[in-house]
Design an enzyme around this catalytic site. Structure first.
Site, PDB file in Angstrom:
ATOM      1  N   GLY A 160       9.193  -6.073  -7.664  1.00  0.00           N
ATOM      2  CA  GLY A 160       9.796  -7.145  -8.434  1.00  0.00           C
ATOM      3  C   GLY A 160       9.342  -8.503  -7.925  1.00  0.00           C
ATOM      4  CG  ASN A 161       6.977 -10.666  -4.155  1.00  0.00           C
ATOM      5  OD1 ASN A 161       6.231 -11.458  -4.716  1.00  0.00           O
ATOM      6  ND2 ASN A 161       7.346 -10.801  -2.898  1.00  0.00           N
ATOM      7  CG  ASP A 191       7.521  -2.366   2.873  1.00  0.00           C
ATOM      8  OD1 ASP A 191       8.039  -3.254   2.170  1.00  0.00           O
ATOM      9  OD2 ASP A 191       7.957  -2.076   3.995  1.00  0.00           O
ATOM     10  CE  LYS A 212      -2.723 -14.580   0.108  1.00  0.00           C
ATOM     11  NZ  LYS A 212      -1.605 -14.748  -0.748  1.00  0.00           N
ATOM     12  NE  ARG A 228       0.865  -7.279  -0.969  1.00  0.00           N
ATOM     13  CZ  ARG A 228       1.175  -8.440  -0.432  1.00  0.00           C
ATOM     14  NH1 ARG A 228       0.353  -9.447  -0.492  1.00  0.00           N
ATOM     15  NH2 ARG A 228       2.336  -8.603   0.154  1.00  0.00           N
TER      16      ARG A 228
END
Length: 199
Positions: A9-10, A69, A177, A183
């Site tokens: 939900g971020n 996560d 980035k 990630r």
């Protein structure tokens, strides 16, 4: 084209993941588009939390799910904020408050002893009872700056300094980035598995 649910939900994280997966032939849908709410992260490790989120998204949507996560690990603080990175200053989550608390905790820590890393684990579940989840992780080494700098990104980006590039993550363009982040490194490791998954 296979549908894949992003279990997050971020909005910042979701945007990063979508950008990094843009070249993969998947229909990527956020769990919120199915009305799925975030599930409590009750795991004791990043891997456990990612599995909890992916399993929840699979159960609620019936589709394969990708979850991550991640957190910031600061050596001088014994690994904190770690699993509690998003809620470091309490709830509701507030990036500015988290950054302020971290800078306060490191107030007396000199340059050279402010080593930190962003760590991410990404999990792909084909279904909720998948006994063999695809798991990849990535790490981005850096240090904590003495004050926030830059306006890009989200979370701890304004205070995470990459000495190789001489700037904080918030000062970097999205293209850079998305190539060097924790990630990005985890997704790169997962990419070959995604091609197999799509077959």
């Amino acid at each position: 084209m296979k549908k894949l649910v992003l279990a997050s939900g971020n909005a910042g994280k979701l945007g990063e993941l979508r950008a990094m997966l843009a070249g993969v032939a998947l229909q990527i849908t956020a769990q919120g588009e199915f009305g799925v709410q975030d599930v409590p992260e009750t795991g004791l490790t990043f891997i456990e939390n990612a599995l909890i989120k992916a399993r929840h998204a699979c159960l609620m949507t019936g589709f394969p799910a990708l979850a991550d996560d991640s957190g910031l690990i600061v050596d001088a603080l014994g690994g904190a904020p770690g699993l509690y990175s998003a809620r470091y200053a309490g709830t509701p989550t507030d990036a500015a408050a988290n950054n302020a608390k971290l800078l306060e905790m490191l107030r007396d820590v000199p340059a050279g002893r402010r080593c930190a890393r962003f760590y991410a684990v990404i999990v792909l579940l084909r279904h909720a009872e998948d006994p063999q989840p695809l798991i990849a992780d990535g790490c981005w080494e850096g240090e904590i700056a003495f004050e926030p700098c830059g306006s890009g990104g989200f979370g701890y980006n304004p205070i995470f300094f990459d000495p190789l590039y001489g700037m904080t993550a918030a000062q970097m363009g999205a293209e850079l980035k998305n190539k060097i982040s924790h990630r990005a490194r985890a997704l790169e490791r997962l990419r070959d598995c995604l091609h197999t998954f799509m077959a």
